[in-house]
Design a protein around this motif. Sequence first.
Motif, PDB file in Angstrom:
ATOM      1  N   MET A  79      -7.803  12.529  -8.837  1.00 27.84           N
ATOM      2  CA  MET A  79      -7.555  11.422  -7.915  1.00 27.84           C
ATOM      3  C   MET A  79      -8.752  10.475  -7.894  1.00 27.84           C
ATOM      4  SD  MET A  79      -5.911  13.387  -4.678  1.00 27.84           S
ATOM      5  CE  MET A  79      -4.798  14.724  -5.062  1.00 27.84           C
ATOM      6  N   VAL A  80      -9.962  11.081  -7.828  1.00 30.44           N
ATOM      7  CA  VAL A  80     -11.161  10.245  -7.777  1.00 30.44           C
ATOM      8  C   VAL A  80     -11.286   9.449  -9.089  1.00 30.44           C
ATOM      9  CG1 VAL A  80     -13.678  10.279  -7.619  1.00 30.44           C
ATOM     10  CG2 VAL A  80     -12.307  11.827  -6.183  1.00 30.44           C
TER      11      VAL A  80
ATOM     12  N   GLY B 161      -2.559   8.820  -1.462  1.00 32.45           N
ATOM     13  CA  GLY B 161      -1.312   9.110  -2.153  1.00 32.45           C
ATOM     14  C   GLY B 161      -1.305  10.513  -2.721  1.00 32.45           C
ATOM     15  N   GLY B 162      -2.423  10.918  -3.307  1.00 28.55           N
ATOM     16  CA  GLY B 162      -2.488  12.182  -4.026  1.00 28.55           C
ATOM     17  C   GLY B 162      -2.471  13.415  -3.140  1.00 28.55           C
ATOM     18  N   LEU B 163      -3.210  13.374  -2.033  1.00 31.09           N
ATOM     19  CA  LEU B 163      -3.275  14.576  -1.189  1.00 31.09           C
ATOM     20  C   LEU B 163      -1.898  14.938  -0.610  1.00 31.09           C
ATOM     21  CD1 LEU B 163      -6.771  14.104   0.496  1.00 31.09           C
ATOM     22  CD2 LEU B 163      -6.133  15.664  -1.359  1.00 31.09           C
ATOM     23  N   PRO B 164      -1.161  13.966  -0.055  1.00 29.50           N
ATOM     24  CA  PRO B 164       0.196  14.343   0.370  1.00 29.50           C
ATOM     25  C   PRO B 164       1.040  14.817  -0.812  1.00 29.50           C
ATOM     26  CG  PRO B 164      -0.387  12.199   1.249  1.00 29.50           C
ATOM     27  CD  PRO B 164      -1.455  12.577   0.277  1.00 29.50           C
ATOM     28  N   GLY B 165       0.751  14.320  -2.002  1.00 33.20           N
ATOM     29  CA  GLY B 165       1.458  14.775  -3.200  1.00 33.20           C
ATOM     30  C   GLY B 165       1.247  16.263  -3.417  1.00 33.20           C
ATOM     31  N   LEU B 166       0.022  16.724  -3.165  1.00 30.48           N
ATOM     32  CA  LEU B 166      -0.248  18.161  -3.281  1.00 30.48           C
ATOM     33  C   LEU B 166       0.532  18.925  -2.217  1.00 30.48           C
ATOM     34  CD1 LEU B 166      -4.076  18.287  -4.023  1.00 30.48           C
ATOM     35  CD2 LEU B 166      -2.167  18.433  -5.603  1.00 30.48           C
ATOM     36  N   GLY B 167       0.633  18.325  -1.017  1.00 27.35           N
ATOM     37  CA  GLY B 167       1.420  18.948   0.045  1.00 27.35           C
ATOM     38  C   GLY B 167       2.875  19.093  -0.382  1.00 27.35           C
ATOM     39  N   VAL B 168       3.416  18.029  -0.974  1.00 27.38           N
ATOM     40  CA  VAL B 168       4.808  18.075  -1.443  1.00 27.38           C
ATOM     41  C   VAL B 168       4.962  19.165  -2.500  1.00 27.38           C
ATOM     42  CG1 VAL B 168       6.547  16.781  -2.746  1.00 27.38           C
ATOM     43  CG2 VAL B 168       5.314  15.667  -0.895  1.00 27.38           C
TER      44      VAL B 168
ATOM     45  N   ALA C  16      -5.935   6.353  -3.857  1.00 30.26           N
ATOM     46  CA  ALA C  16      -5.558   7.498  -4.685  1.00 30.26           C
ATOM     47  C   ALA C  16      -5.522   8.778  -3.861  1.00 30.26           C
ATOM     48  CB  ALA C  16      -6.529   7.643  -5.849  1.00 30.26           C
ATOM     49  N   LEU C  17      -6.504   8.937  -2.978  1.00 30.40           N
ATOM     50  CA  LEU C  17      -6.533  10.156  -2.155  1.00 30.40           C
ATOM     51  C   LEU C  17      -5.389  10.166  -1.154  1.00 30.40           C
ATOM     52  CD1 LEU C  17     -10.367  10.535  -1.504  1.00 30.40           C
ATOM     53  CD2 LEU C  17      -8.941  11.982  -2.947  1.00 30.40           C
TER      54      LEU C  17
ATOM     55  N   ALA D 177       0.835  -1.202   0.000  1.00 32.83           N
ATOM     56  CA  ALA D 177       0.000   0.000   0.000  1.00 32.83           C
ATOM     57  C   ALA D 177       0.872   1.255   0.000  1.00 32.83           C
ATOM     58  CB  ALA D 177      -0.918  -0.012   1.208  1.00 32.83           C
ATOM     59  N   ILE D 178       1.911   1.223   0.832  1.00 37.05           N
ATOM     60  CA  ILE D 178       2.755   2.418   0.923  1.00 37.05           C
ATOM     61  C   ILE D 178       3.486   2.661  -0.391  1.00 37.05           C
ATOM     62  CG2 ILE D 178       4.821   3.348   2.052  1.00 37.05           C
ATOM     63  CD1 ILE D 178       3.732   2.019   4.637  1.00 37.05           C
ATOM     64  N   LEU D 179       3.969   1.613  -1.007  1.00 39.98           N
ATOM     65  CA  LEU D 179       4.666   1.779  -2.297  1.00 39.98           C
ATOM     66  C   LEU D 179       3.744   2.388  -3.339  1.00 39.98           C
ATOM     67  CD1 LEU D 179       6.736  -1.515  -2.544  1.00 39.98           C
ATOM     68  CD2 LEU D 179       7.603   0.806  -2.293  1.00 39.98           C
ATOM     69  N   MET D 180       2.508   1.890  -3.379  1.00 40.57           N
ATOM     70  CA  MET D 180       1.578   2.453  -4.359  1.00 40.57           C
ATOM     71  C   MET D 180       1.295   3.912  -4.049  1.00 40.57           C
ATOM     72  SD  MET D 180      -1.130  -0.390  -5.534  1.00 40.57           S
ATOM     73  CE  MET D 180      -1.691  -0.952  -3.953  1.00 40.57           C
ATOM     74  N   MET D 181       1.149   4.210  -2.754  1.00 43.01           N
ATOM     75  CA  MET D 181       0.895   5.604  -2.379  1.00 43.01           C
ATOM     76  C   MET D 181       2.052   6.501  -2.794  1.00 43.01           C
ATOM     77  SD  MET D 181      -0.816   5.398   1.309  1.00 43.01           S
ATOM     78  CE  MET D 181      -2.159   4.283   1.508  1.00 43.01           C
ATOM     79  N   VAL D 182       3.279   5.987  -2.618  1.00 42.14           N
ATOM     80  CA  VAL D 182       4.439   6.797  -3.003  1.00 42.14           C
ATOM     81  C   VAL D 182       4.399   7.101  -4.496  1.00 42.14           C
ATOM     82  CG1 VAL D 182       6.950   6.782  -3.276  1.00 42.14           C
ATOM     83  CG2 VAL D 182       5.919   6.041  -1.130  1.00 42.14           C
ATOM     84  N   SER D 183       4.077   6.084  -5.296  1.00 39.00           N
ATOM     85  CA  SER D 183       4.090   6.383  -6.732  1.00 39.00           C
ATOM     86  C   SER D 183       2.948   7.314  -7.111  1.00 39.00           C
ATOM     87  CB  SER D 183       4.096   5.102  -7.570  1.00 39.00           C
ATOM     88  OG  SER D 183       3.004   4.309  -7.237  1.00 39.00           O
ATOM     89  N   ILE D 184       1.821   7.194  -6.427  1.00 37.76           N
ATOM     90  CA  ILE D 184       0.711   8.129  -6.699  1.00 37.76           C
ATOM     91  C   ILE D 184       1.092   9.533  -6.247  1.00 37.76           C
ATOM     92  CG2 ILE D 184      -1.685   8.683  -6.160  1.00 37.76           C
ATOM     93  CD1 ILE D 184      -2.143   5.652  -5.816  1.00 37.76           C
ATOM     94  N   LEU D 185       1.725   9.589  -5.079  1.00 37.96           N
ATOM     95  CA  LEU D 185       2.159  10.878  -4.532  1.00 37.96           C
ATOM     96  C   LEU D 185       3.043  11.601  -5.537  1.00 37.96           C
ATOM     97  CD1 LEU D 185       3.511  11.445  -0.957  1.00 37.96           C
ATOM     98  CD2 LEU D 185       4.859  12.234  -2.856  1.00 37.96           C
ATOM     99  N   ILE D 186       4.006  10.881  -6.085  1.00 33.51           N
ATOM    100  CA  ILE D 186       4.945  11.516  -7.007  1.00 33.51           C
ATOM    101  C   ILE D 186       4.226  12.021  -8.254  1.00 33.51           C
ATOM    102  CG2 ILE D 186       6.874  11.033  -8.563  1.00 33.51           C
ATOM    103  CD1 ILE D 186       7.972   9.271  -6.240  1.00 33.51           C
TER     104      ILE D 186
END
Lengths: 386, 396
Positions: A359-360, A319-326, A316-317, A18-27
Amino acid sequence: MNDLVLIRKNLFRRKLRAILMMVSILIAFAIFAVLASFERAFNAGQDRATPDRLVVLNKINFTQPLPISYYNRVAAVDGVAQINHFSWFGGYYQEPRNFVAAFAVDPENWMKLRDSDFVFSPEIRAAFIRERTGVLVGARMMEKWGWKIGDHIPISSNIWSQKNGSHAWDFTIIGSFTARIPQADTNVMVMSYDYFNETRSFGKDLISWLALRTTSVAANERVTNAIDGMFANSPYETRTDSEKAFSKAFAAQLGNIALIVELVVGAAFVTILMIVGNTMVMTVRERTREIGVLKTLGFSGGRILRMVLGESILLALLGGLPGLGVALLLIARVRDSLMSFVPTLSLYPDIVAAAVGLMVVFGIITGLVPALNAMRLNIVTALGRN
Amino acid sequence: MRSIFLQILAVTTINLKSLPQRLWLSLATVIAVGLVVTVLLAFLAMANGFQRTIADSGAEDIAVALRSGSLSEINSVVLRDQVRLIEDGPGIARGADGKPQTSGELYLTVDGTKRSTGTKASLPLRGLGPQGPALRRGVVITAGRMFNPGTNEIIVGKALGKEFEGFDLGQTVTFNSTRWTVVGIFAADGSVFESEIWADLPVLQSLFKRVGAVQTVRARLINPAAIEALRAYSDSDPRLKLDVMSEAAYFAQQASNTSDLIQKLGWPLAIAMAFGSLAGALNTMYSSVAARATEIATLRAIGFSGFSTFVGTLVESLILAAVGGVIGAAATYLVFDGFTASTIGGSFSQVVFNFQLSPRLIGQGLLLALVVGLFGGLFPALRAARMPIVAGLYGS
C-alpha cells in the motif's frame, strides 16, 4: 492546523472521487490478500514439512504400493530415527462424494511421529493401541460430520473391499485429537493397519508409502541413497524424497498456481495503478493555483512534495486496509466449504504485512509524478495558470 | 424525433472528438476494462478447454463399468469373473466374429516430467486388449506402429508426448525396473485419450502384479438406450453390482468438478475487478462531464435537450468500455487461445488440454465490459443532463 489536517481535507475535497478511488484500491488489495492466502494454504504442506522428514514412495508413482516388509528394512537403515507406514483408504461416508481422508497406520508409531503436530491424551493413546476396530478422528472432521466419541460409523472405501464383499467398514470412534500447530490439518481419520490388512480382500501386506524422520538433516542424503539403493532392481523400486519436495511436486500437478495468482494480482494492480495514478495527476493539477498560494505563504517545495505523497499514501491505506478486512471476512466465509481442498486457509500475518508494505509503495508510485510536479511548480506560472 | 437523433449524434461526436483532451484518464479506463475482460476470458477459456477435452471424449454408445462407489477408473477394481459376466450381458454389440465388443482395461499412473517446468507429474498408463482402440473414436497411429501383444512396447498419445519428456518415438522408458519402448504415437480425435500411454493388458497385468483383475470394462452397446438394460442386469446380479454408465456420462462427471472450480474462481475475480474498473470509469466520466461543463451548458442554451447530453455522455462511456472489451478479448485470443496446459483430472493423473475461446465466451466478456460502461456512464450522464445552464456557463 498541521499538515495532516491539510492532507485529509485535500483528499476528501471531492468526496465521490476519493471514495471511488478507495473502492478500486480496496478491491485490488482484497484480491491480493485472498489469492495470496489461497496460494499459501495450498502450499501449506511444504511449509509445514520439517527438513528431517522424508517419504519413501514407489518409484513408478505414488499411487503404486510398497510391501509392508519394507517398513522393517527401512527402519534398520542407519540414520533413520522414526518411521511409520501409511495406507490410503480412499474413504467416503454414506455417499461417494463425501470424501473422508482416512489412512491405515501403525497406531503407536503414528502417534509418536505426529506428536509435534497433534495433541493426544494418554487415554486416547492407550485406547488406539488397544482397540483394533477403533479409529481416531481429527477435531475438524468430527465437527464436519457431527460425530461424537463412541459413535459407530460405516466408512466405505472407493478402492478396497472386505473379504465378505462389502465396501464399507464399521469403525468405532474411540477418540479425537486437536492441532498443536495451526498448519496441522485435523480433517483426517486414522485406523489400525493390522485390522485393515486382515479384513481387506486384496492388496494384502501392501502399504502406500513410508514416512520417516532422520537423525539429522545432514543424514538425509545418505539415508535416501541407502534406501533407494537397497531396493534398486527389485519388483518394488523406491523413490525417497523430502516431504517438502513431495508436497511441492504434488501441488505442482494442479498447474502453476503461483503463476496464475501472480497474473491475476498483477492485472488487478495495474488497473488501479493506472486509474489512481491518473486521477492523482488530475487532482493535483486542479489545485495548481492553491499550491502557488501555499508556496507564496512560504511552504517549501519539499513540504509540498511530502503533502502530496502523504495524500496518495493515505488514500492507499484508507482503501487497502478495509480491503484486508474484506479479505478476512471472505476467507472466514469460504473456509468451511473449502476445508477438504485447502485445509489451512487463513489470512497470515506476513501476508497482511506484505499488503501494508505494498500500500505504501503503491501510494508513493501514484503520488510521485504529481508530487514532483507540485514541488517544482513555479509560483508565477502557478498563479497565472487557470 | 429526427432532431433528437441529430442532437444526440452531434453531442456524441463532440464528446468523442474531445477525448484526446482526457487521453490518459480515458486510456486508463479502456485498459482497466480490457484487463478485466482478459482475466475473465482467460479463466473461462481454461474451463471451457478442459471441459471440452474431457467431456467430448466420451461416446454415448460405449458403456463403462466400474466398481460401485469408486468414482474414477484409478480406484476401480473389476475381477475376471465380473468381466465375463459383463461380456454376457444384454445390449452389448458383437463383432463380425460373434465376440462381444468389450475391453477390460487397467488404468495405472506412472511418473513423467513436464517439459515446460521440469516438475514431476502423474501420467495415465492404460493396459488394453486388441479391442480397446476400436472402442474409441478416431484412434489412428500417426507415427510408428501399434504395440505387439505380449511385448514391452507402448504407444503414446500425441498430447502427452508434446507436454512430457521422454516419450518420443523410439525412446525407452523404465517403469517397475522394466524397459518399455515407444513404438508408436497415436491421435484420438483430440480426446482425453491423447493424454495417455497405452500398453498390452496381459503384460501390464503381470508386471504390475494385477493378474486376473482389471479396473474397468468398456463395452460397445447396440444403441445408446441399451445402457439401461445393462445397468439393470448389473444391479440385479449380486456378483456384479458395478456402476454402469455411458462413457459420455462418465467423462462429463469427471470434467465437471475441475471446470466448475475454474469457473467459480474466474467469475468472482472478474466481477470484483469489474467493480474496481467501474470506479475508474465513473471517475473518468465525471471528469469528462466536469471538463465539458461550459460546453454542455452552451449546447443547452442554444436549444439542445438534456436528453441528448445524457445519451452523449452514456455513449462515450459505453464506447470506452467496448473498446476496452474488444482489446481484452483480442488479447486473450492472441495470448491464450490454443495455449496448452495440463492439470490433474479425475483420476489423479494429468490431462492435457488447450485453452479454448468460443464466440459465446467472448460475448460474455463483452457483456461484462458494456455493463461496466453502462454503470460507469449512467450517473455522470444524469449529472450532465441535470446541470443548471447558468452555473455551467459561468464555469465551476
